[in-house]
Design a protein around this motif. Structure first.
Motif, mmCIF file in Angstrom:
data_model
loop_
_atom_site.group_PDB
_atom_site.id
_atom_site.type_symbol
_atom_site.label_atom_id
_atom_site.label_comp_id
_atom_site.label_asym_id
_atom_site.label_seq_id
_atom_site.Cartn_x
_atom_site.Cartn_y
_atom_site.Cartn_z
ATOM 1 N N SER A 9 0.795 -1.152 0.111
ATOM 2 C CA SER A 9 0.192 -0.094 -0.045
ATOM 3 C C SER A 9 0.724 1.355 -0.262
ATOM 4 N N MET A 10 2.072 1.113 0.707
ATOM 5 C CA MET A 10 2.702 2.470 0.700
ATOM 6 C C MET A 10 3.547 2.594 -0.530
ATOM 7 N N ASN A 11 3.672 1.516 -1.439
ATOM 8 C CA ASN A 11 4.442 1.538 -2.624
ATOM 9 C C ASN A 11 3.512 2.237 -3.807
ATOM 10 N N SER A 12 2.357 1.632 -3.562
ATOM 11 C CA SER A 12 1.424 1.930 -4.608
ATOM 12 C C SER A 12 1.095 3.388 -4.877
ATOM 13 N N ARG A 13 0.639 3.714 -5.963
ATOM 14 C CA ARG A 13 0.297 5.256 -6.374
ATOM 15 C C ARG A 13 -1.096 4.863 -7.159
ATOM 16 N N PRO A 14 -1.807 6.391 -7.090
ATOM 17 C CA PRO A 14 -3.116 6.225 -8.057
ATOM 18 C C PRO A 14 -2.995 5.806 -9.407
ATOM 19 N N GLU A 15 -3.630 4.899 -9.691
ATOM 20 C CA GLU A 15 -3.597 4.506 -11.139
ATOM 21 C C GLU A 15 -3.638 5.394 -12.231
ATOM 22 N N LEU A 16 -2.745 5.350 -13.275
ATOM 23 C CA LEU A 16 -2.704 6.316 -14.428
ATOM 24 C C LEU A 16 -3.375 5.676 -15.453
ATOM 25 N N PHE A 17 -3.583 4.502 -15.825
ATOM 26 C CA PHE A 17 -4.416 3.945 -16.813
ATOM 27 C C PHE A 17 -5.476 3.006 -16.402
ATOM 28 N N PRO A 18 -6.344 3.448 -15.601
ATOM 29 C CA PRO A 18 -7.471 2.592 -15.033
ATOM 30 C C PRO A 18 -8.526 1.936 -16.310
ATOM 31 N N ASP A 19 -8.341 2.295 -17.305
ATOM 32 C CA ASP A 19 -9.187 1.432 -18.417
ATOM 33 C C ASP A 19 -8.088 0.248 -18.846
ATOM 34 N N VAL A 20 -7.017 0.382 -19.025
ATOM 35 C CA VAL A 20 -5.923 -0.677 -19.331
ATOM 36 C C VAL A 20 -6.150 -1.691 -18.275
ATOM 37 N N LEU A 21 -5.819 -1.124 -17.004
ATOM 38 C CA LEU A 21 -5.944 -2.095 -15.776
ATOM 39 C C LEU A 21 -7.488 -2.955 -15.959
ATOM 40 N N ALA A 22 -8.431 -2.195 -16.086
ATOM 41 C CA ALA A 22 -9.798 -2.834 -15.857
ATOM 42 C C ALA A 22 -9.681 -3.662 -17.284
ATOM 43 N N TYR A 23 -9.065 -3.558 -18.278
ATOM 44 C CA TYR A 23 -9.271 -4.628 -19.354
ATOM 45 C C TYR A 23 -8.244 -5.949 -19.053
ATOM 46 N N ALA A 24 -7.220 -5.474 -18.310
ATOM 47 C CA ALA A 24 -6.408 -6.841 -18.068
ATOM 48 C C ALA A 24 -7.032 -7.660 -17.027
#
Length: 212
Positions: A9-24
């Motif tokens: 959780s500390m290393n993660s950041r807000p997702e820049l490409f949510p549609d690509v992540l959702a597709y994956a």
């Protein structure tokens, strides 16, 4: 919350490409974990890596993240699956980075690295895990001295430390990844094995004859 979940959780950041992540996620496409991505991007910032060679485009998720580090970043990325290659190109167009990425539709094992536009500042190996050693041996010579070589999924979701594996294919995969990891660890190269994502191996390429 377990300690590794806290670190994630500390290393993660807000997702820049949510549609690509959702597709994956919808199509069950394997992609780099968010915390591993952030660690890789941090190392890109630290080293100023701009010319990247990626083995394993998939749908372009990690390439998009690498391109987001700086407008000066350029990526040559290789993918053997035609559908994944086509999807990645579409996403590169959507995010208007097509001019900074060269997506190659080929099996990386059939490519002559001399034909690529090297040298590169960084090599990301994120393709078939049983071929990590092959990709390392064949493409790392085209990384400049002082450059980075990053290998994802070195833990195989914990499989790498399992002792009793019934599936022959899974056992063979574990043996190959484990053998590669141990070879790097014993090589004297400057390297770090990091428990982020599914395991990230970071190697700093040194001049010939220099050891860590």
């Amino acid at each position: 919350m377990e300690i590794f979940e806290y670190i994630e959780s500390m290393n993660s950041r807000p997702e820049l490409f949510p549609d690509v992540l959702a597709y994956a996620r919808e199509h069950k496409v394997p992609i780099m974990d968010p915390d591993a991505l952030q660690v890789m991007k941090h190392h890109m910032h630290l080293t100023g890596a701009e010319r990247i060679l990626e083995i394993g485009t998939a749908i372009g998720y990690s390439a998009l993240h690498m391109l987001s580090v700086s407008d000066d970043v350029e990526v040559v990325t290789i993918e053997k699956d035609a559908d994944s290659h086509r999807t990645a190109k579409a996403f590169f167009g959507t995010y208007e980075v097509a001019g900074r990425v060269d997506p190659i539709l080929r099996d990386a094992k059939e490519i002559d690295p001399e034909m690529l536009r090297g040298p590169f500042d960084m090599l990301l190996i994120d393709a078939s895990k049983g071929n990590n050693e092959y990709f390392f041996e064949n493409f790392s010579p085209f990384v400049k001295d002082g450059g980075l070589i990053i290998v994802d999924n070195i833990l195989l979701r914990g499989l790498v430390v399992e002792e009793e594996i019934q599936s022959r294919n899974r056992r063979r995969m574990k043996e190959k990844v484990d053998a590669f990891n141990k070879k790097i660890a014993a090589s004297g190269m400057l390297s770090s094995f990091l428990p982020v994502g599914d395991g990230l191996l970071i190697i700093s390429k040194q001049e010939e004859g220099k050891n860590a």
